[in-house]
Design an enzyme around this catalytic site. Structure first.
Site, PDB file in Angstrom:
ATOM      1  N   SER A 210      50.968   2.820  52.226  1.00 10.38           N
ATOM      2  CA  SER A 210      51.388   4.191  52.535  1.00 10.38           C
ATOM      3  C   SER A 210      52.545   4.636  51.635  1.00 10.38           C
ATOM      4  CB  SER A 210      51.845   4.281  53.990  1.00 10.38           C
ATOM      5  OG  SER A 210      52.479   5.516  54.210  1.00 10.38           O
TER       6      SER A 210
ATOM      7  N   LYS B  78      45.592   8.338  65.308  1.00 11.95           N
ATOM      8  CA  LYS B  78      45.970   9.731  65.601  1.00 11.95           C
ATOM      9  C   LYS B  78      45.450  10.217  66.959  1.00 11.95           C
ATOM     10  CE  LYS B  78      46.227  11.218  60.771  1.00 11.95           C
ATOM     11  NZ  LYS B  78      45.810  12.202  59.767  1.00 11.95           N
TER      12      LYS B  78
ATOM     13  N   ALA C 222      33.463  17.189  59.099  1.00  9.98           N
ATOM     14  CA  ALA C 222      33.806  17.687  60.440  1.00  9.98           C
ATOM     15  C   ALA C 222      34.532  16.612  61.233  1.00  9.98           C
ATOM     16  CB  ALA C 222      32.543  18.141  61.161  1.00  9.98           C
ATOM     17  N   GLY C 223      35.307  15.789  60.532  1.00 13.05           N
ATOM     18  CA  GLY C 223      36.078  14.734  61.186  1.00 13.05           C
ATOM     19  C   GLY C 223      37.465  15.243  61.568  1.00 13.05           C
TER      20      GLY C 223
ATOM     21  N   ALA D  99      40.320  15.304  59.929  1.00 13.32           N
ATOM     22  CA  ALA D  99      41.048  16.109  58.943  1.00 13.32           C
ATOM     23  C   ALA D  99      40.535  17.554  58.945  1.00 13.32           C
ATOM     24  CB  ALA D  99      40.910  15.488  57.556  1.00 13.32           C
TER      25      ALA D  99
ATOM     26  N   ASN E 142      28.482  19.586  57.337  1.00 13.26           N
ATOM     27  CA  ASN E 142      28.720  18.158  57.595  1.00 13.26           C
ATOM     28  C   ASN E 142      27.399  17.401  57.622  1.00 13.26           C
ATOM     29  OD1 ASN E 142      30.540  15.983  58.202  1.00 13.26           O
ATOM     30  ND2 ASN E 142      29.704  15.975  60.279  1.00 13.26           N
TER      31      ASN E 142
ATOM     32  N   LYS F 104      28.010  18.012  64.594  1.00 19.41           N
ATOM     33  CA  LYS F 104      29.482  17.964  64.656  1.00 19.41           C
ATOM     34  C   LYS F 104      30.082  19.226  64.044  1.00 19.41           C
ATOM     35  CE  LYS F 104      30.452  13.132  63.889  1.00 19.41           C
ATOM     36  NZ  LYS F 104      31.347  12.333  63.063  1.00 19.41           N
TER      37      LYS F 104
HETATM   38  P1  NDP Z   1      36.856  11.007  59.697  1.00 21.54           P
HETATM   39  O1  NDP Z   1      36.345   9.625  59.689  1.00 21.54           O
HETATM   40  O2  NDP Z   1      37.350  11.617  60.957  1.00 21.54           O
HETATM   41  O3  NDP Z   1      35.700  11.991  59.143  1.00 21.54           O
HETATM   42  C1  NDP Z   1      34.974  11.674  57.981  1.00 21.54           C
HETATM   43  C2  NDP Z   1      34.037  12.811  57.632  1.00 21.54           C
HETATM   44  O4  NDP Z   1      33.444  12.500  56.370  1.00 21.54           O
HETATM   45  C3  NDP Z   1      32.898  13.026  58.624  1.00 21.54           C
HETATM   46  O5  NDP Z   1      32.650  14.409  58.729  1.00 21.54           O
HETATM   47  C4  NDP Z   1      31.731  12.290  57.947  1.00 21.54           C
HETATM   48  O6  NDP Z   1      30.476  12.812  58.276  1.00 21.54           O
HETATM   49  C5  NDP Z   1      32.024  12.586  56.490  1.00 21.54           C
HETATM   50  N1  NDP Z   1      31.430  11.616  55.560  1.00 21.54           N
HETATM   51  C6  NDP Z   1      31.758  10.310  55.405  1.00 21.54           C
HETATM   52  N2  NDP Z   1      31.043   9.751  54.419  1.00 21.54           N
HETATM   53  C7  NDP Z   1      30.240  10.712  53.926  1.00 21.54           C
HETATM   54  C8  NDP Z   1      29.254  10.753  52.894  1.00 21.54           C
HETATM   55  N3  NDP Z   1      28.968   9.663  52.165  1.00 21.54           N
HETATM   56  N4  NDP Z   1      28.640  11.932  52.637  1.00 21.54           N
HETATM   57  C9  NDP Z   1      28.923  13.031  53.377  1.00 21.54           C
HETATM   58  N5  NDP Z   1      29.844  13.059  54.369  1.00 21.54           N
HETATM   59  C10 NDP Z   1      30.476  11.914  54.655  1.00 21.54           C
HETATM   60  O7  NDP Z   1      37.993  11.047  58.561  1.00 21.54           O
HETATM   61  P2  NDP Z   1      39.234  12.076  58.443  1.00 21.54           P
HETATM   62  O8  NDP Z   1      38.715  13.434  58.738  1.00 21.54           O
HETATM   63  O9  NDP Z   1      40.383  11.567  59.216  1.00 21.54           O
HETATM   64  O10 NDP Z   1      39.632  11.946  56.899  1.00 21.54           O
HETATM   65  C11 NDP Z   1      38.795  12.461  55.883  1.00 21.54           C
HETATM   66  C12 NDP Z   1      39.457  12.336  54.525  1.00 21.54           C
HETATM   67  O11 NDP Z   1      40.634  13.135  54.444  1.00 21.54           O
HETATM   68  C13 NDP Z   1      39.882  10.913  54.161  1.00 21.54           C
HETATM   69  O12 NDP Z   1      39.510  10.672  52.820  1.00 21.54           O
HETATM   70  C14 NDP Z   1      41.373  10.932  54.317  1.00 21.54           C
HETATM   71  O13 NDP Z   1      41.993  10.010  53.447  1.00 21.54           O
HETATM   72  C15 NDP Z   1      41.696  12.375  53.912  1.00 21.54           C
HETATM   73  N6  NDP Z   1      42.969  12.854  54.471  1.00 21.54           N
HETATM   74  C16 NDP Z   1      43.970  13.186  53.594  1.00 21.54           C
HETATM   75  C17 NDP Z   1      45.183  13.649  54.056  1.00 21.54           C
HETATM   76  C18 NDP Z   1      46.246  14.003  53.064  1.00 21.54           C
HETATM   77  O14 NDP Z   1      47.411  14.170  53.455  1.00 21.54           O
HETATM   78  N7  NDP Z   1      45.926  14.156  51.801  1.00 21.54           N
HETATM   79  C19 NDP Z   1      45.467  13.794  55.492  1.00 21.54           C
HETATM   80  C20 NDP Z   1      44.328  13.457  56.341  1.00 21.54           C
HETATM   81  C21 NDP Z   1      43.143  12.985  55.821  1.00 21.54           C
HETATM   82  P3  NDP Z   1      29.698  12.366  59.639  1.00 21.54           P
HETATM   83  O15 NDP Z   1      30.270  13.222  60.735  1.00 21.54           O
HETATM   84  O16 NDP Z   1      28.281  12.656  59.359  1.00 21.54           O
HETATM   85  O17 NDP Z   1      29.984  10.898  59.839  1.00 21.54           O
END
Ligand code: NDP
Length: 273
Positions: A14, A65, A127-128, A130, A150, A155
């Site tokens: 981090s 979180k 749609a996670g 973030a 997504n 989602k």
């Molecule tokens: P989550 O695990 O909550 O969500 C991940 C999302 O990515 C889901 O919507 C998932 O889809 C999608 N996904 C994963 N793999 C693929 C793929 N191969 N193709 C298409 N969609 C995909 O993660 P977060 O939302 O917490 O984080 C997402 C990103 O944001 C991370 O890379 C994280 O590092 C970054 N981030 C950066 C921050 C910053 O300060 N710069 C702060 C917070 C996050 P599905 O629903 O279908 O599984």
């Protein structure tokens, strides 16, 4: 000395201690900022122990979180909307206040890059957690439309329904997407595995702004791909990281640090410049 730290797992890499130490120096605040990596099922106990032993505040990152959201005494409106907590402050009356500064950090970084959000057509990929945190702050900037796409379409539909009261947000499948968009924000974690969200190259044009929430020492897979298809303005999530930290620091200390110089030093630290 006032103590702060970031909880995460893994968290060893981090950059938060680096960023907050620079903020403290810049604003002449006496504090120390460390790291904590409890086992996934030991977060609640570790959090309690930290505050029992005099901790003043903490950041919370993956995968804690949502747990933090459930553990705090009180939630800020933006944390309530985000369904997740990335910043906790022990208030003077002993209350653990949970906040979420990620979305504000994203919007601040977009603005610092000169990206216009008002009246723009925004595509949000993912749609996670973030994406959820970003929706309210983005809609507050009054875009003309915000489309969520997504991999798991349901989602995206759920999120669009949940935030519909805040502005013109809809869900579409990747196949349904029709341009032109002014801004594409990649909030998927696809880049973490060097993968790409299944976006049609035809949606990329020279005047589009591309934002990947992920960051690294070199271009993310998504940014490389967008550049290959003609995008001229690309940004990664390093600025968002610094801006969300500045927002957290402000919540804790009541003083807003400048971010430009800190971002430059962070880039130097990562070997980006
Ligand atoms: P989550 O695990 O909550 O969500 C991940 C999302 O990515 C889901 O919507 C998932 O889809 C999608 N996904 C994963 N793999 C693929 C793929 N191969 N193709 C298409 N969609 C995909 O993660 P977060 O939302 O917490 O984080 C997402 C990103 O944001 C991370 O890379 C994280 O590092 C970054 N981030 C950066 C921050 C910053 O300060 N710069 C702060 C917070 C996050 P599905 O629903 O279908 O599984």
């Amino acid at each position: 000395m006032d103590r702060y730290l970031v909880f995460g797992h893994p968290v060893r890499h981090s950059k938060s201690p680096f960023i907050h130490t620079l903020f403290a120096r810049q604003t002449q605040q006496e504090l120390e900022y460390g790291l904590a990596e409890p086992a996934v099922d030991e977060f609640a106990q570790a959090l309690r122990t930290f505050f029992d032993q005099g901790g003043k505040g903490c950041n919370v990152t993956v995968p804690f979180k949502e747990q933090a959201f459930a553990l705090v005494d009180r939630l800020s409106p933006r944390a309530k909307r985000a369904g997740a907590v990335n910043t906790i402050k022990l208030t003077n009356d002993g209350v653990l206040l949970g906040d979420n500064t990620d979305g504000a950090g994203l919007v601040a970084d977009l603005k610092s890059h000169g990206v216009t959000l008002a009246d723009s057509r925004i595509l949000l990929l993912g749609a996670g957690g973030a994406a959820r945190g970003a929706l309210a702050p983005l809609l507050a900037e009054l875009p003309s439309e915000l489309v969520i796409a997504n991999r798991t379409h349901t989602k995206a539909q759920q999120l669009a329904a949940e935030f519909h009261d805040l502005g013109p947000v809809t869900a579409q499948t990747y196949e349904q997407l029709a341009g032109p968009f002014d801004l594409v924000i990649n909030s998927t974690s696809a880049s973490l595995q060097g993968e790409l969200p299944p976006l049609a190259p035809a949606l990329i044009h020279t005047d589009i702004a591309i934002y990947d929430m992920m960051y690294g020492a070199s271009d993310t897979a998504f940014i490389s791909w967008a550049k290959q298809h003609g995008a001229r303005q690309t940004m990664d999530g390093l600025g968002m990281l610094v801006e969300q930290a500045a927002e957290a620091f402000t919540v804790w200390r009541g003083i807003r640090p400048g971010t430009k110089q800190v971002l430059r030093e962070l880039k130097r630290n990562l070997g980006v410049i």
